[in-house]
Design a protein around this motif. Structure first.
Motif, PDB file in Angstrom:
ATOM      1  N   THR A 294       0.861  -1.181   0.000  1.00 29.82           N
ATOM      2  CA  THR A 294       0.000   0.000   0.000  1.00 29.82           C
ATOM      3  C   THR A 294       0.898   1.231   0.000  1.00 29.82           C
ATOM      4  OG1 THR A 294       0.009   0.229   2.391  1.00 29.82           O
ATOM      5  CG2 THR A 294      -1.652  -1.259   1.433  1.00 29.82           C
ATOM      6  N   PHE A 295       0.289   2.404  -0.190  1.00 30.83           N
ATOM      7  CA  PHE A 295       1.086   3.631  -0.120  1.00 30.83           C
ATOM      8  C   PHE A 295       1.795   3.728   1.232  1.00 30.83           C
ATOM      9  CE2 PHE A 295      -1.897   5.530  -3.444  1.00 30.83           C
ATOM     10  CZ  PHE A 295      -0.944   5.454  -4.446  1.00 30.83           C
ATOM     11  N   ASP A 296       1.146   3.201   2.276  1.00 32.98           N
ATOM     12  CA  ASP A 296       1.742   3.279   3.599  1.00 32.98           C
ATOM     13  C   ASP A 296       3.020   2.441   3.720  1.00 32.98           C
ATOM     14  OD1 ASP A 296       1.678   4.302   6.233  1.00 32.98           O
ATOM     15  OD2 ASP A 296       1.051   2.328   6.942  1.00 32.98           O
ATOM     16  N   ASP A 297       3.194   1.471   2.833  1.00 31.98           N
ATOM     17  CA  ASP A 297       4.398   0.638   2.878  1.00 31.98           C
ATOM     18  C   ASP A 297       5.588   1.260   2.148  1.00 31.98           C
ATOM     19  OD1 ASP A 297       3.056  -1.455   4.192  1.00 31.98           O
ATOM     20  OD2 ASP A 297       2.285  -2.226   2.293  1.00 31.98           O
ATOM     21  N   VAL A 298       5.334   2.234   1.296  1.00 40.38           N
ATOM     22  CA  VAL A 298       6.414   2.785   0.463  1.00 40.38           C
ATOM     23  C   VAL A 298       7.381   3.591   1.341  1.00 40.38           C
ATOM     24  CG1 VAL A 298       6.980   4.241  -1.522  1.00 40.38           C
ATOM     25  CG2 VAL A 298       4.904   2.826  -1.560  1.00 40.38           C
ATOM     26  N   ALA A 299       8.659   3.216   1.312  1.00 37.81           N
ATOM     27  CA  ALA A 299       9.632   3.811   2.237  1.00 37.81           C
ATOM     28  C   ALA A 299      10.264   5.092   1.710  1.00 37.81           C
ATOM     29  CB  ALA A 299      10.724   2.794   2.558  1.00 37.81           C
ATOM     30  N   LEU A 300      10.098   5.385   0.420  1.00 38.79           N
ATOM     31  CA  LEU A 300      10.748   6.608  -0.082  1.00 38.79           C
ATOM     32  C   LEU A 300       9.745   7.545  -0.736  1.00 38.79           C
ATOM     33  CD1 LEU A 300      12.924   5.930  -3.281  1.00 38.79           C
ATOM     34  CD2 LEU A 300      10.727   4.904  -2.761  1.00 38.79           C
ATOM     35  N   SER A 301      10.053   8.820  -0.697  1.00 37.73           N
ATOM     36  CA  SER A 301       9.249   9.820  -1.402  1.00 37.73           C
ATOM     37  C   SER A 301      10.192  10.954  -1.784  1.00 37.73           C
ATOM     38  CB  SER A 301       8.109  10.333  -0.513  1.00 37.73           C
ATOM     39  OG  SER A 301       8.632  10.947   0.641  1.00 37.73           O
ATOM     40  N   VAL A 302       9.714  11.817  -2.643  1.00 40.05           N
ATOM     41  CA  VAL A 302      10.522  12.971  -3.031  1.00 40.05           C
ATOM     42  C   VAL A 302       9.829  14.234  -2.518  1.00 40.05           C
ATOM     43  CG1 VAL A 302      11.570  14.257  -4.932  1.00 40.05           C
ATOM     44  CG2 VAL A 302      11.395  11.769  -5.067  1.00 40.05           C
ATOM     45  N   ALA A 303      10.527  14.944  -1.638  1.00 39.44           N
ATOM     46  CA  ALA A 303       9.992  16.219  -1.138  1.00 39.44           C
ATOM     47  C   ALA A 303      10.224  17.281  -2.207  1.00 39.44           C
ATOM     48  CB  ALA A 303      10.700  16.614   0.158  1.00 39.44           C
ATOM     49  N   CYS A 304       9.150  17.984  -2.561  1.00 34.58           N
ATOM     50  CA  CYS A 304       9.229  19.041  -3.580  1.00 34.58           C
ATOM     51  C   CYS A 304       8.555  20.281  -3.032  1.00 34.58           C
ATOM     52  CB  CYS A 304       8.480  18.615  -4.846  1.00 34.58           C
ATOM     53  SG  CYS A 304       9.219  17.217  -5.699  1.00 34.58           S
ATOM     54  N   ARG A 305       8.851  21.421  -3.633  1.00 31.88           N
ATOM     55  CA  ARG A 305       8.139  22.642  -3.267  1.00 31.88           C
ATOM     56  C   ARG A 305       7.149  23.043  -4.356  1.00 31.88           C
ATOM     57  NH1 ARG A 305      12.418  23.576  -0.040  1.00 31.88           N
ATOM     58  NH2 ARG A 305      11.910  24.595   1.931  1.00 31.88           N
ATOM     59  N   VAL A 306       6.018  23.550  -3.927  1.00 36.45           N
ATOM     60  CA  VAL A 306       5.085  24.160  -4.870  1.00 36.45           C
ATOM     61  C   VAL A 306       5.740  25.453  -5.340  1.00 36.45           C
ATOM     62  CG1 VAL A 306       2.807  25.179  -5.174  1.00 36.45           C
ATOM     63  CG2 VAL A 306       3.098  23.161  -3.688  1.00 36.45           C
ATOM     64  N   SER A 307       5.979  25.554  -6.651  1.00 36.99           N
ATOM     65  CA  SER A 307       6.735  26.689  -7.173  1.00 36.99           C
ATOM     66  C   SER A 307       5.834  27.732  -7.804  1.00 36.99           C
ATOM     67  CB  SER A 307       7.749  26.200  -8.212  1.00 36.99           C
ATOM     68  OG  SER A 307       8.535  25.183  -7.667  1.00 36.99           O
ATOM     69  N   SER A 308       4.704  27.297  -8.329  1.00 34.58           N
ATOM     70  CA  SER A 308       3.744  28.280  -8.837  1.00 34.58           C
ATOM     71  C   SER A 308       2.376  27.620  -8.905  1.00 34.58           C
ATOM     72  CB  SER A 308       4.169  28.823 -10.195  1.00 34.58           C
ATOM     73  OG  SER A 308       3.612  30.120 -10.385  1.00 34.58           O
ATOM     74  N   ILE A 309       1.355  28.444  -8.952  1.00 29.80           N
ATOM     75  CA  ILE A 309      -0.038  27.969  -9.001  1.00 29.80           C
ATOM     76  C   ILE A 309      -0.722  28.678 -10.165  1.00 29.80           C
ATOM     77  CG2 ILE A 309      -2.229  27.837  -7.725  1.00 29.80           C
ATOM     78  CD1 ILE A 309      -0.598  27.829  -5.126  1.00 29.80           C
ATOM     79  N   TYR A 310      -1.375  27.914 -11.046  1.00 30.63           N
ATOM     80  CA  TYR A 310      -2.011  28.488 -12.244  1.00 30.63           C
ATOM     81  C   TYR A 310      -3.495  28.163 -12.241  1.00 30.63           C
ATOM     82  CZ  TYR A 310       2.957  28.214 -13.389  1.00 30.63           C
ATOM     83  OH  TYR A 310       4.320  28.308 -13.334  1.00 30.63           O
ATOM     84  N   PRO A 311      -4.315  28.988 -11.555  1.00 33.61           N
ATOM     85  CA  PRO A 311      -5.750  28.688 -11.451  1.00 33.61           C
ATOM     86  C   PRO A 311      -6.422  28.563 -12.818  1.00 33.61           C
ATOM     87  CG  PRO A 311      -5.130  30.452  -9.955  1.00 33.61           C
ATOM     88  CD  PRO A 311      -3.951  30.210 -10.835  1.00 33.61           C
ATOM     89  N   SER A 312      -5.998  29.378 -13.796  1.00 33.36           N
ATOM     90  CA  SER A 312      -6.683  29.347 -15.096  1.00 33.36           C
ATOM     91  C   SER A 312      -6.410  28.051 -15.850  1.00 33.36           C
ATOM     92  CB  SER A 312      -6.268  30.548 -15.944  1.00 33.36           C
ATOM     93  OG  SER A 312      -4.909  30.434 -16.304  1.00 33.36           O
ATOM     94  N   ARG A 313      -5.297  27.404 -15.548  1.00 29.36           N
ATOM     95  CA  ARG A 313      -5.004  26.116 -16.183  1.00 29.36           C
ATOM     96  C   ARG A 313      -5.319  24.937 -15.264  1.00 29.36           C
ATOM     97  NH1 ARG A 313      -0.173  28.926 -18.105  1.00 29.36           N
ATOM     98  NH2 ARG A 313       1.214  27.859 -16.657  1.00 29.36           N
ATOM     99  N   GLY A 314      -5.764  25.212 -14.018  1.00 30.71           N
ATOM    100  CA  GLY A 314      -6.050  24.134 -13.079  1.00 30.71           C
ATOM    101  C   GLY A 314      -4.824  23.310 -12.750  1.00 30.71           C
ATOM    102  N   SER A 315      -3.659  23.974 -12.677  1.00 30.00           N
ATOM    103  CA  SER A 315      -2.431  23.212 -12.442  1.00 30.00           C
ATOM    104  C   SER A 315      -1.507  23.923 -11.456  1.00 30.00           C
ATOM    105  CB  SER A 315      -1.701  22.972 -13.766  1.00 30.00           C
ATOM    106  OG  SER A 315      -1.198  24.187 -14.282  1.00 30.00           O
TER     107      SER A 315
END
Lengths: 415, 415
Positions: A294-315
């Motif tokens: 399950t996702f709870d078993d996965v031991a690694l992840s990548v920490a990232c920062r939200v760098s920009s938000i584009y409401p008009s593109r929904g992304s």
């Protein structure tokens, strides 16, 4: 043929100390992103599961260290699986592990280079053989064996080389095929040779990564065991009795663990002397798709920062791209599963697109967009643990889902 | 928000010296594979082409260094394009380039961080601004601008920050969109701010990588110029007159070079003050698919060894896999184009499949198979130069298609 040599940056341990001094005790959000984060608690839990194969089925386990290429995770794998045997993918990994405390403290005794040897590495094979109780190589071609014999003769090598014959059990990537006379010839020559120890056969069910559920992974396991026994029986018909049969891959070994109390695993594994796996220690989004984790078993992840938000593109844009995740795909689509915290209570969105340093998360409605803020740290569970870990020069270690760095590990790179 | 810092392994130059001492003068086949090989002659030829934009069109060129991340190739790019401006993708690249001889010798004067800034890097922006005549950042969101203003106020920063507004000209990855009021608001606030220099707008036609031929790449160029002028004109209607418009991507810039004598390029580029590109310096199999370069123009390849030969499967195994090539795809299919020598007279086969360290070349008939021998070094032109270079910790430099190493370059990794 000229002998090549392994190139490892000699300053890895020095750099690790610098990173540790600067980062231990820091919060993940205080450090530069993208960063590869390993939850040691989850890693240990995954590794301990393999110990059941050793204690309950009495079958030897060999752990693959290519996912992380670190001494620290190798130790956790060896202790978890109650074994002293590893398989490495590169000479750099072999060199790094063999020249470490793992061998000095006798935790590690067997190192197998899990890639068909090429003749430019023969000198190093003999060098490494002196430094660990058993250094082992793969051969799957008569030509390679002839080149090895000729190297031994011209260099007056007296030590015997430990050789597994790599066989193809349906994956079709590497390994000698079952239905060719040349395969019998190779087995005979390895068996009869005075310059090598013929250890047995080694198969890898890489095609089991296509499993869509636990049952189909179990089917791959059964097929691989059947195929391996077919080699054993064919060789026996020619008077060649082999000692070791090593099989495995993370999906099949995970299915073995899942069904070990329900199915007659002793029958399924009849004649198999060793099982091997690597990605099981970390798991990833692709493995979650098989239903064997399950996702709870996965031991690694990548920490990232939200760098920009584009409401008009929904992304939104995050600062991890192909160089932080690789471009490996998963059956679920996209390049990773995004969570807003380390608890992973709720999958938030999918990493839709990656360019070199850009990650785009799209198809977000206003409600979803409102959960993000520029500069906020988010966590992405990658599609493939091996390729993602390979993108990073060091890993930040946390425990029990808490966001404080407790250690820094530095992998060995190169070949 | 806490300020993060850039982590660069401090021993890179020391390690480079060690590698140079060991490798210069050696034949490629005497060194461990897989290895990334750069033909400096081809690289210089590709870079000199961009000089025509400077001398003949009188338009400034900005070279992107993210493909290779080395000081040596940056120098060749700057000299070739007759410019002093670069764009980097990471703070690690910025730090590495700014603290080098390139700045001390005044070859490099402008460094743009080509990724929307996040607020954890503001302190470093001001630090780097002191070390190079012009350090420049991207902003594409009002929220980031507000966070920057607030950082400046609370830290009493007096230096002005140089800001490009990143705009979206149809790629949809990053950048402010044309049709939103917020875009005008951001432009106004940048223009009116006393704490930033608003330099202009920056677009990247990343979608032009889909070009199937030179004509369609030219169309992307025209569309990008039109889109950039639309931003300029919209801003002008609101009293905001911008100084700089930077556009480009390797396919569109290659089309510009191809057609600069046939089409009215001055008209196409009307109002554009700068063109930027990066992959043009190396090229790759994907770029060859657009018809804007040939295999002979590609400056990098990956030297691999034939590790096994499987006549019954019509395949060979090479020792380069996903960690030597990435898993990036190309319109031609497969993971790279295989040649048996550096002359590249005849494309031999396609790299069909890659696993972590395994590369499989299949669909080979007996005639094709007879060209390979175990241990033989072959050369693969990869699908994507940036992702492939990122797989390697150092590069072997050759000249004029000859197989002797003349230099070793070490890139800066990380973020």
């Amino acid at each position: 043929m000229t002998q090549t040599w392994t190139n490892i940056n000699p300053n890895l341990s020095e750099w690790k100390e610098t990173l540790k001094q600067k980062m231990i005790g820091k919060n993940l959000s205080d450090l530069r992103t993208p960063s590869l984060v390993i939850d040691r608690t989850r890693l240990e839990r995954n590794c301990q599961q393999l110990g059941k194969i050793t204690t309950e089925l009495k079958i030897k386990v060999r752990v693959h260290v290519k996912t992380h290429k670190t001494l620290e995770a190798t130790r956790i794998q060896l202790e978890g699986a109650k074994t002293d045997a590893i398989v490495v993918s590169t000479m750099a990994e072999a060199d790094f592990m063999i020249n470490s405390d793992l061998v000095k403290t006798q935790l590690l005794k067997e190192v197998l280079l899990g890639f068909p040897i090429t003749p430019d590495k023969f000198a190093e094979v003999f060098e490494l053989s002196k430094k660990v109780p058993s250094f082992q190589i793969f051969i799957d071609s008569i030509r390679t064996f002839e080149l090895l014999e000729s190297y031994i003769a011209s260099n007056n090598e007296t030590a015997k080389v430990n050789v597994y014959m790599k066989v193809d059990c349906g994956y079709g990537r590497a390994g000698a095929p079952l239905d060719q006379d040349e395969t019998i010839d190779l087995a005979k020559r390895l068996h009869d040779s005075s310059s090598v120890h013929f250890l047995g056969i080694y198969a890898h069910a890489g095609h089991s990564y296509a499993s869509e559920n636990a049952e189909s992974a179990l089917e791959y396991l059964q097929n691989e065991c059947n195929a391996a026994r077919a080699f054993r029986d064919l060789f026996a018909q020619h008077g060649i009795h082999i000692q070791n049969i090593s099989i495995g891959a993370t999906p099949t070994v995970k299915s073995l663990l899942r069904f070990m109390n329900d199915k007659n695993m002793t029958e399924i594994l009849d004649g198999i002397t060793e099982v091997h796996a690597g990605a099981y220690a970390f798991l990833d989004r692709q493995q979650v798709s098989t239903g064997l984790g399950t996702f709870d078993d996965v031991a690694l992840s990548v920490a990232c920062r939200v760098s920009s938000i584009y409401p008009s593109r929904g992304s939104i844009l995050i600062d991890g791209g192909a160089l932080a995740f690789s471009k490996d795909t998963a059956p679920q689509g996209g390049f990773g599963q995004l969570f807003t915290d380390l608890d992973r209570q709720e999958p938030v969105a999918i990493l839709t697109k990656v360019a070199q340093e850009h990650g785009v998360v799209s198809n977000l409605d206003d409600n979803a967009l409102s959960r993000f803020e520029i500069g906020k740290v988010v966590y992405v569970l990658p599609n493939h643990c091996c390729l993602t870990a390979a993108c990073h020069s060091f890993y930040l270690i946390i425990e029990e889902g808490k966001d404080t760095v407790v250690d820094v590990w530095v992998p060995v790179k190169g070949w």
